[in-house]
Design an enzyme around this catalytic site. Sequence first.
Site, PDB file in Angstrom:
ATOM      1  N   LEU A 169       0.860  -1.174   0.000  1.00  0.00           N
ATOM      2  CA  LEU A 169       0.000   0.000   0.000  1.00  0.00           C
ATOM      3  C   LEU A 169       0.904   1.233   0.000  1.00  0.00           C
ATOM      4  CD1 LEU A 169      -2.431  -1.354   2.735  1.00  0.00           C
ATOM      5  CD2 LEU A 169      -2.890  -1.238   0.265  1.00  0.00           C
ATOM      6  N   ASN A 170       0.968   1.917  -1.138  1.00  0.00           N
ATOM      7  CA  ASN A 170       1.968   2.962  -1.367  1.00  0.00           C
ATOM      8  C   ASN A 170       1.312   4.312  -1.639  1.00  0.00           C
ATOM      9  OD1 ASN A 170       4.743   3.822  -1.824  1.00  0.00           O
ATOM     10  ND2 ASN A 170       4.236   3.927  -3.999  1.00  0.00           N
ATOM     11  N   GLY A 171       0.209   4.587  -0.938  1.00  0.00           N
ATOM     12  CA  GLY A 171      -0.516   5.829  -1.212  1.00  0.00           C
ATOM     13  C   GLY A 171      -0.121   7.001  -0.365  1.00  0.00           C
ATOM     14  N   GLY A 172       0.684   6.757   0.683  1.00  0.00           N
ATOM     15  CA  GLY A 172       0.981   7.821   1.634  1.00  0.00           C
ATOM     16  C   GLY A 172       2.170   8.686   1.269  1.00  0.00           C
ATOM     17  N   GLN A 206      -5.179   3.740  -6.863  1.00  0.00           N
ATOM     18  CA  GLN A 206      -6.445   3.516  -6.189  1.00  0.00           C
ATOM     19  C   GLN A 206      -7.421   4.642  -6.515  1.00  0.00           C
ATOM     20  OE1 GLN A 206      -5.040   4.689  -1.761  1.00  0.00           O
ATOM     21  NE2 GLN A 206      -7.199   4.191  -1.879  1.00  0.00           N
ATOM     22  N   GLY A 250      -8.837   5.352   1.615  1.00  0.00           N
ATOM     23  CA  GLY A 250      -8.414   4.300   2.533  1.00  0.00           C
ATOM     24  C   GLY A 250      -8.030   3.006   1.836  1.00  0.00           C
ATOM     25  N   HIS A 251      -7.363   2.098   2.581  1.00  0.00           N
ATOM     26  CA  HIS A 251      -6.878   0.871   1.943  1.00  0.00           C
ATOM     27  C   HIS A 251      -7.965  -0.180   1.733  1.00  0.00           C
ATOM     28  CE1 HIS A 251      -6.554  -0.128   6.204  1.00  0.00           C
ATOM     29  NE2 HIS A 251      -5.501   0.657   6.353  1.00  0.00           N
ATOM     30  N   ASP A 268       5.356   0.947   4.793  1.00  0.00           N
ATOM     31  CA  ASP A 268       6.275   1.387   5.857  1.00  0.00           C
ATOM     32  C   ASP A 268       6.424   0.359   6.983  1.00  0.00           C
ATOM     33  OD1 ASP A 268       3.845   1.601   7.138  1.00  0.00           O
ATOM     34  OD2 ASP A 268       4.028   3.730   7.626  1.00  0.00           O
ATOM     35  N   LYS A 324       6.246   5.160  11.644  1.00  0.00           N
ATOM     36  CA  LYS A 324       5.265   6.240  11.569  1.00  0.00           C
ATOM     37  C   LYS A 324       5.841   7.572  12.027  1.00  0.00           C
ATOM     38  CE  LYS A 324       2.005   3.321  10.424  1.00  0.00           C
ATOM     39  NZ  LYS A 324       1.534   3.258   9.009  1.00  0.00           N
TER      40      LYS A 324
END
Length: 492
Positions: free
Chosen positions: A103-106, A181, A211-212, A242, A380
């Site tokens: 999940l690489n959206g951040g 996404q 969101g994921h 991460d 984080k």
Amino acid sequence: MASQSLQDLKGVMDKSAASVVEERLRAMNEATNDDLSKLTDAEMKGFVELYARYMVGRSKKKEISWDLIQQPSENMLQKYSTLPDVTEGECTSLLSKLAVMKLNGGLGTSMGCKGPKSVIEVRGDTTFLDLIVQQIEHLNKTYPGANVPLLLMNSFNTDAETTKIIQKYQDTNVTITTFQQSRYPRIIKESLEPMPVTHEGYAHSDWYPPGHGDFFQSIYASGLVDTLLAQGKEYIFVSNVDNLGATVDLNILKNIVQRNVEYCMELTDKTRADIKGGTIISYDGKVSLLEVAQVPAKYIEEFKSVSKFKVFNTNNIWVSLRAIKRVMQEGTMKLDIIVNNKEVNGQKVIQLETAIGAAIGYFNNACGVNVPRSRFLPVKSTSDLLLMQSNMYTLKSGSLIMNPARQFATTPVIKLGTEFKKVGQYLERFGSIPDVLELDHLTVSGDVSFGANTSLKGTVIVVANPGNKIMIPAGSVIENKVVVGSLHVIPH
């Protein structure tokens, strides 16, 4: 109708507020010249469905029945130690069924970095993405014929830059595929009107990634589920980009294959720092995920307790690709809505999001596995980053391994103050990363700097009062000390 204010949405609920919103969005789409600023048909459908469920849910809030909650059975929540071992001869066969997705959206903005969070340097000049590619390349080289592919689910915030960044891996033994996404419009909190509020077209700040939980819809709409199935892949391992502990585990994969599990969630033992994490439960006889937002107020303390709810979701998820295809074709997945309140350019807005963990109830023979804490190493904050960069871990084929010289199974608790929040500030305040092998707890607050080659042991608390500065000299050894005030010279 398309341009009317939605202040009176309650009055049009009988005519379906969602249809009013859809009409407005379609009018906006038609008025937008830039194709990149248009909603796709899939995004339009997904947002309107989510919005409709939110509006209905506001007047008919679904309450969880606390009496129906039971601890998961051993079949629902397996201990990692009970999983079947994998023989050398099984490795290639198992890996040939697997795809890995991050999940690489951040973005890295919360740590003061620009661009995707996955390009933050976490060990020397090695980034999250570098480590992930090294891990999968190691698998593909060790087990020829496995050919495990890497997929990256980007958001509209990270897609363009990630596409450029992955060019550096073109000579590796890893096939990397990206997809984007969904992108939904934020909703103005007061009027419940989707942005933008004018007909001048969408601004970047009008959008958000939902969101994921959007993973299922997005990977299915991309066509990648069919592509992977055609390549002989049967399962996909999904985790946050991460989380440095989220490596491929063949014991978990073998267990999934043997038991014909469609969905497997990794959970790990809860500590007092994890009291808000979602947990797996048996609800009315079916496996489910219980999130803190679902808990009635009078049961919050019971939920936070580590005695009744002992584990929490790591967001490491294993899912059958065939099952994803079936569930998406059936159209039955209605994930619980998370309402995320934000303020953008002085405007109070809400974002309707969903979580991948909430999907566990939609798959057959779903289960959880209670995994070691070593599989949950998220970064984080710079406090997490300090631990990952320290001698607490060694690096092997892209994976972090706890230093065998550490005498305790647990890792130290590290709390760095606001002066260390941004990566740039953090790096300036350490001459080098301290030796923390014998550290139990570190709290730092105020204007504090550490010289090179310092060693921290036991419980160390360093607090610089406002207006004061503390500089820990190079080579210092600090053991079970509280340092408060201004400049202190610590004896070697």
